[in-house]
Scaffold this motif. Structure first.
Motif, PDB file in Angstrom:
ATOM      1  N   MET A   1      -9.463  -0.142  -0.121  1.00 48.20           N
ATOM      2  CA  MET A   1      -8.046  -0.004   0.245  1.00 48.20           C
ATOM      3  C   MET A   1      -7.786  -0.710   1.581  1.00 48.20           C
ATOM      4  SD  MET A   1      -5.649   1.919  -1.234  1.00 48.20           S
ATOM      5  CE  MET A   1      -3.949   2.093  -0.829  1.00 48.20           C
TER       6      MET A   1
ATOM      7  N   ARG B   1       6.580  -6.654   3.451  1.00 50.75           N
ATOM      8  CA  ARG B   1       5.585  -5.719   2.902  1.00 50.75           C
ATOM      9  C   ARG B   1       4.303  -6.452   2.535  1.00 50.75           C
ATOM     10  NH1 ARG B   1       9.635  -3.671  -1.355  1.00 50.75           N
ATOM     11  NH2 ARG B   1      11.030  -2.410  -0.081  1.00 50.75           N
ATOM     12  N   GLY B   2       3.210  -5.926   3.017  1.00 49.83           N
ATOM     13  CA  GLY B   2       1.934  -6.507   2.633  1.00 49.83           C
ATOM     14  C   GLY B   2       1.553  -7.699   3.484  1.00 49.83           C
TER      15      GLY B   2
ATOM     16  N   ARG C   1      10.575  -7.681   0.805  1.00 49.50           N
ATOM     17  CA  ARG C   1       9.322  -7.841   0.068  1.00 49.50           C
ATOM     18  C   ARG C   1       8.364  -8.781   0.785  1.00 49.50           C
ATOM     19  NH1 ARG C   1      12.337  -8.511  -4.780  1.00 49.50           N
ATOM     20  NH2 ARG C   1      11.529 -10.630  -4.985  1.00 49.50           N
TER      21      ARG C   1
ATOM     22  N   ARG D   1       8.233  -6.865 -11.650  1.00 49.90           N
ATOM     23  CA  ARG D   1       6.847  -7.256 -11.818  1.00 49.90           C
ATOM     24  C   ARG D   1       5.911  -6.057 -11.692  1.00 49.90           C
ATOM     25  NH1 ARG D   1       4.007 -12.176  -8.510  1.00 49.90           N
ATOM     26  NH2 ARG D   1       1.869 -11.653  -9.049  1.00 49.90           N
TER      27      ARG D   1
ATOM     28  N   VAL E   1       0.605 -12.947  -4.228  1.00 48.23           N
ATOM     29  CA  VAL E   1       2.038 -12.695  -4.087  1.00 48.23           C
ATOM     30  C   VAL E   1       2.601 -13.405  -2.854  1.00 48.23           C
ATOM     31  CG1 VAL E   1       3.726 -10.903  -3.523  1.00 48.23           C
ATOM     32  CG2 VAL E   1       2.072 -10.510  -5.331  1.00 48.23           C
ATOM     33  N   HIS E   2       1.848 -13.339  -1.754  1.00 47.78           N
ATOM     34  CA  HIS E   2       2.425 -13.790  -0.485  1.00 47.78           C
ATOM     35  C   HIS E   2       2.027 -15.191  -0.058  1.00 47.78           C
ATOM     36  CE1 HIS E   2       4.320 -10.018   0.443  1.00 47.78           C
ATOM     37  NE2 HIS E   2       3.199  -9.376   0.172  1.00 47.78           N
TER      38      HIS E   2
ATOM     39  N   MET F   1      -7.681  -4.295   1.052  1.00 46.82           N
ATOM     40  CA  MET F   1      -6.407  -4.693   0.472  1.00 46.82           C
ATOM     41  C   MET F   1      -5.337  -4.814   1.555  1.00 46.82           C
ATOM     42  SD  MET F   1      -4.739  -3.150  -2.878  1.00 46.82           S
ATOM     43  CE  MET F   1      -3.805  -1.734  -2.460  1.00 46.82           C
TER      44      MET F   1
ATOM     45  N   MET G   1      -0.146  -1.193   4.260  1.00 40.67           N
ATOM     46  CA  MET G   1      -0.317   0.250   4.350  1.00 40.67           C
ATOM     47  C   MET G   1      -1.606   0.703   3.670  1.00 40.67           C
ATOM     48  SD  MET G   1       2.617   2.958   4.104  1.00 40.67           S
ATOM     49  CE  MET G   1       2.364   4.705   4.032  1.00 40.67           C
TER      50      MET G   1
ATOM     51  N   SER H   1      -8.912  -7.507  -8.504  1.00 38.72           N
ATOM     52  CA  SER H   1      -7.605  -8.046  -8.889  1.00 38.72           C
ATOM     53  C   SER H   1      -6.507  -7.395  -8.068  1.00 38.72           C
ATOM     54  CB  SER H   1      -7.356  -7.844 -10.386  1.00 38.72           C
ATOM     55  OG  SER H   1      -6.978  -6.513 -10.646  1.00 38.72           O
ATOM     56  N   GLN H   2      -6.704  -6.125  -7.699  1.00 40.86           N
ATOM     57  CA  GLN H   2      -5.670  -5.459  -6.916  1.00 40.86           C
ATOM     58  C   GLN H   2      -5.606  -5.994  -5.489  1.00 40.86           C
ATOM     59  OE1 GLN H   2      -4.967  -1.146  -7.632  1.00 40.86           O
ATOM     60  NE2 GLN H   2      -6.680  -1.246  -9.025  1.00 40.86           N
ATOM     61  N   ILE H   3      -6.754  -6.407  -4.975  1.00 40.29           N
ATOM     62  CA  ILE H   3      -6.763  -6.955  -3.618  1.00 40.29           C
ATOM     63  C   ILE H   3      -6.254  -8.396  -3.614  1.00 40.29           C
ATOM     64  CG2 ILE H   3      -8.219  -7.598  -1.658  1.00 40.29           C
ATOM     65  CD1 ILE H   3     -10.045  -5.234  -2.479  1.00 40.29           C
TER      66      ILE H   3
ATOM     67  N   GLU I   1      -4.358  -9.806  -5.638  1.00 42.89           N
ATOM     68  CA  GLU I   1      -2.942  -9.871  -5.997  1.00 42.89           C
ATOM     69  C   GLU I   1      -2.074 -10.035  -4.749  1.00 42.89           C
ATOM     70  OE1 GLU I   1      -1.208  -6.241  -7.425  1.00 42.89           O
ATOM     71  OE2 GLU I   1       0.172  -7.332  -8.706  1.00 42.89           O
ATOM     72  N   MET I   2      -2.484  -9.312  -3.700  1.00 45.07           N
ATOM     73  CA  MET I   2      -1.761  -9.367  -2.430  1.00 45.07           C
ATOM     74  C   MET I   2      -1.629 -10.804  -1.943  1.00 45.07           C
ATOM     75  SD  MET I   2      -0.977  -6.652  -0.457  1.00 45.07           S
ATOM     76  CE  MET I   2      -1.203  -5.914   1.128  1.00 45.07           C
TER      77      MET I   2
ATOM     78  N   TYR J   1       1.959  -2.324 -13.591  1.00 47.83           N
ATOM     79  CA  TYR J   1       1.208  -1.088 -13.379  1.00 47.83           C
ATOM     80  C   TYR J   1       1.611   0.099 -14.263  1.00 47.83           C
ATOM     81  CZ  TYR J   1      -1.111  -3.578  -9.665  1.00 47.83           C
ATOM     82  OH  TYR J   1      -1.859  -4.489  -8.974  1.00 47.83           O
TER      83      TYR J   1
ATOM     84  N   ALA K   1       4.357  -1.338  -1.852  1.00 49.34           N
ATOM     85  CA  ALA K   1       4.021  -1.645  -0.457  1.00 49.34           C
ATOM     86  C   ALA K   1       3.357  -3.005  -0.320  1.00 49.34           C
ATOM     87  CB  ALA K   1       3.112  -0.562   0.114  1.00 49.34           C
ATOM     88  N   LYS K   2       2.852  -3.534  -1.444  1.00 49.74           N
ATOM     89  CA  LYS K   2       2.235  -4.856  -1.400  1.00 49.74           C
ATOM     90  C   LYS K   2       3.276  -5.958  -1.365  1.00 49.74           C
ATOM     91  CE  LYS K   2      -1.987  -4.525  -4.161  1.00 49.74           C
ATOM     92  NZ  LYS K   2      -2.428  -4.750  -5.553  1.00 49.74           N
ATOM     93  N   GLY K   3       4.506  -5.627  -1.683  1.00 49.96           N
ATOM     94  CA  GLY K   3       5.553  -6.639  -1.680  1.00 49.96           C
ATOM     95  C   GLY K   3       5.846  -7.206  -3.060  1.00 49.96           C
TER      96      GLY K   3
END
Lengths: 344, 327
Positions: free
Chosen positions: A172, A96-97, A93, B238, A127-128, A175, A102, A119-121, A123-124, B243, B231-233
């Motif tokens: 995308m 990824r990202g 995990r 979660r 998370v990391h 992101m 991707m 929020s979707q961008i 979030e990346m 989603y 793919a975002k990890g």
């Protein structure tokens, strides 16, 4: 820092279904160089997308990596074999990202319809990285500006359905770039877009690559796109690498009969009136009925009877490129040249 | 959002008017009317006086044309909260309805929460672990829940409650609390009586919601945006919570629209079997005995509940899904 970013050796990804095993990726070899663009081409069903899913270990059930290695080189010199990581593990995990991200084919369905693109961008990043929401938001708006989304601050709270196709794909891309990854895998990112938007999106990707030194693995079946953006090209067929070469060699001196056949089927401006495009005869074989010998033997115009249908060729190293055909095998080349008994 | 709600509210008012007309027509449909029934009952020595008949005739315009009767009826409801007079119970309809409505709402709400609380996690589990042994078990139980007639379940649970837990069964209170003032002991007594009807009325609904949640989530789990999230990890838990479940909730919350009225009318038999003080049995007898204003009041009430339920679910959906909110 190694010049190589990702080495895939003999990767096999199988789907064990009730009606048999589908060998989506079957002994794939591929080398990605840092700060270069690798295009992966091949017909539908050649395993291009499955390769991408395998690298990120986001295969749908029952798909799983059965063998091979994927050595990923971090910037600090450490390496990890992605193929050995558990798909649900923390280490996977974390890759990824953050290191490999991707871009998907259809930005409309690949983004959640009920969350804002902002929020979707962001979030990346959340998370990391150890960032606050406000920081993530500021960086997201910066990213949206960078991928040339007008009025980025307002678009932050837009939903995917409120953007045009080209804009969605830009979001995308933003992101995918959120955590400044080393590798961006783009799975036919322009297929769902019209030609003008396609060109814009490709230019944008090229520009970003030049600026930030990421590697791009672009999956496509559009050879025009390949000529435009690729540094290196891998030609896949039935889950295998048939040829890997740099883009100039591939177009000027294609080695493998399959590559030649693919190039021959592209419309060109210099064709004479009445001259016909060549087509590759037959169809991609049924995944349950793979031919013995060379995977391409059922359709190859240069196949040699008694050789290509008996034995499977290796991937032979040539000057700067590789090819999976007996004509490039030092042992068989002579026999191949003499044997002109081409299978009709 | 405000625009969205305003539009729904306007539509609701128009709808209410049409429904009230329909309800009025329905209560006028059976042969014979209020007056003739009254006169007939007078002859049987009932204590309805001549003056009372005259008063009611004037009050509801029973000797007037239908549209005036309708106007009297509906204006009484709107302006004075007067739903008319129940001949059978010899009490104003409003009193009768309000008496029972509190408990009905309580029971309905408790059942709805019960059904949601049970079906949501089970539905999610059986979708995420599709074709696992656990999925088969809950699916099996779910189908049984759907298939058992709920009055039968009521009898079985009453037997178990009485035989093994020594509970007084039936009704919502033990006899000693029925008329007692409210106290913690009475609340506890209510709760210990509530579980049987809650399970009985909720069983089929729960099973149904499990199926709905499972099917919705299965549809969503394979969507490309889930792969993107992966793919975002994001971790599996979660990403599933954030989603696909979020989107699978849409049809789930829209069930609230039809849950409200069907909890009231659908539980009639159970209420009779369990002797519950809810509106169900009252509605049934009012229809059997042609108690027109009482029946009309109920029909109107059920319609209002339907509309309220629909609007609540519309608003919930709009909150959940921007595609609806920003249409």
């Amino acid at each position: 820092m190694s010049d190589i970013l990702l080495e895939i050796r003999n990767l096999s990804t199988y789907f064990e279904t009730r009606s048999g095993v589908v060998k989506a990726v079957d002994g794939l070899d591929l080398t990605l160089r840092r700060n270069h663009t690798m295009c992966v081409v091949g017909e539908s069903g050649s395993g291009k997308s499955m390769t991408a899913s395998s690298i990120l270990q986001i295969l749908k059930r029952p798909g799983r990596i059965v063998s091979g290695e994927m050595i990923y080189h971090f910037r600090d010199g450490r390496t990890v074999d992605i193929a050995r990581l558990d798909p649900n593990s923390k280490q996977m995990r974390a890759i990824r990202g953050k290191y490999i991200s991707m871009i998907f084919q259809e930005p409309m369905t690949s983004m959640s319809p009920v969350h804002t693109i902002g929020s979707q961008i962001s979030e990346m990043m959340l998370v990391h990285e150890d960032v606050s929401k406000a920081e993530a938001k500021a960086r997201t708006i910066e990213l949206l500006t960078r991928v040339r989304i007008p009025d980025a601050a307002a678009r932050f709270s837009s939903y995917p359905f409120q953007l045009s196709g080209g804009m969605r794909q830009r979001a995308m891309i933003a992101m995918a770039l959120a955590c400044r990854p080393d590798l961006v895998i783009a799975d036919e990112p322009t297929t769902a877009l019209d030609v003008t938007t396609q060109a814009n999106v490709l230019n944008l990707m090229r520009e970003i690559q030049r600026e930030s030194g990421i590697s791009i693995m672009l999956i496509t079946h559009d050879l025009g796109v390949v000529a435009e953006v690729a540094d290196d090209v891998t030609v896949m067929y039935l889950g295998r690498t048939m040829e890997q070469a740099n883009v100039f060699d591939l177009f000027n001196a294609p080695k493998h009969p399959y590559t030649r056949a693919l190039l021959g089927s592209v419309p060109r401006l210099d064709l004479q009136r009445g001259e016909r495009l060549t087509q590759i005869r037959g169809m991609v074989p049924n995944p349950f009925a793979r031919p013995t010998g060379c995977p391409f033997v059922t359709r190859c115009p240069e196949r040699r009877f008694g050789l290509c249908d008996r034995q499977e060729p290796d991937l032979y190293r040539l000057d700067g490129s590789t090819s999976r055909c007996f004509q490039h095998d030092p042992v068989h080349a002579a026999a191949w040249a003499q044997n002109d008994e081409v299978l009709a | 959002m405000i625009h969205f709600i305003a539009k729904r509210l306007v539509a609701m008012v128009v709808m209410m008017f049409l429904i009230s007309v329909a309800a009025f027509v329905i209560i006028q449909l059976p042969p014979g009317d209020f007056l003739t029934t009254l006169v007939a009952s007078m002859q049987q020595g009932s204590d309805v006086s001549q003056e009372q008949i005259a008063f009611l005739t004037r009050r509801f315009g029973l000797d007037q044309p239908l549209y005036i009767q309708y106007w009297r009826w509906i204006s009484g409801i709107l302006l004075e909260g007067d739903f008319g007079y129940s001949f059978q119970w010899k009490r104003p309809v409003a009193e009768l309805i309000w008496d029972q409505l509190g408990f009905t709402m309580l029971l309905s709400l408790a059942t709805l929460l019960f059904a949601w609380a049970i079906s949501f996690p089970i539905g999610v589990y059986s979708a995420v672990k599709q074709y696992s042994i656990g999925d088969y078990i809950v699916t099996f139980i779910g189908f049984i829940g759907l298939a058992i007639p709920n009055f039968l379940l009521a009898l079985v649970l009453m037997y178990i409650g009485f035989r093994y837990f020594g509970q007084s069964v039936g009704g919502l209170f033990s006899p000693e609390y029925r008329t007692a003032p409210w106290s913690w002991a009475k609340v506890w007594d209510l709760i210990s009586h509530l579980w049987i009807p809650m399970i009985v009325i909720g069983a089929a609904r729960t099973a149904e919601l499990i199926r709905i949640m499972r099917a919705n989530l299965l549809d969503e789990l394979n969507k490309p945006y889930v792969t993107t999230a992966r793919a975002k990890g994001l971790s599996e838990v979660r990403l599933i919570l954030k989603y696909p479940i979020r989107i699978a909730l849409n049809p789930f919350v829209s069930t609230v629209g039809w849950v409200l009225p069907s909890l009231v009318s659908g539980a009639v038999i159970v209420s009779v079997v369990l002797n519950l003080p809810t509106v169900g049995p009252l509605l049934l007898t009012s229809l059997q005995s042609q108690d027109m204003y009482l029946a009309g009041g109920f029909i109107l009430l059920l319609s209002v509940l339907t509309l309220v339920g629909t609007i609540v679910s519309d608003i919930l959906l709009a909150i959940l899904d921007p595609r609806i909110r920003l249409e």
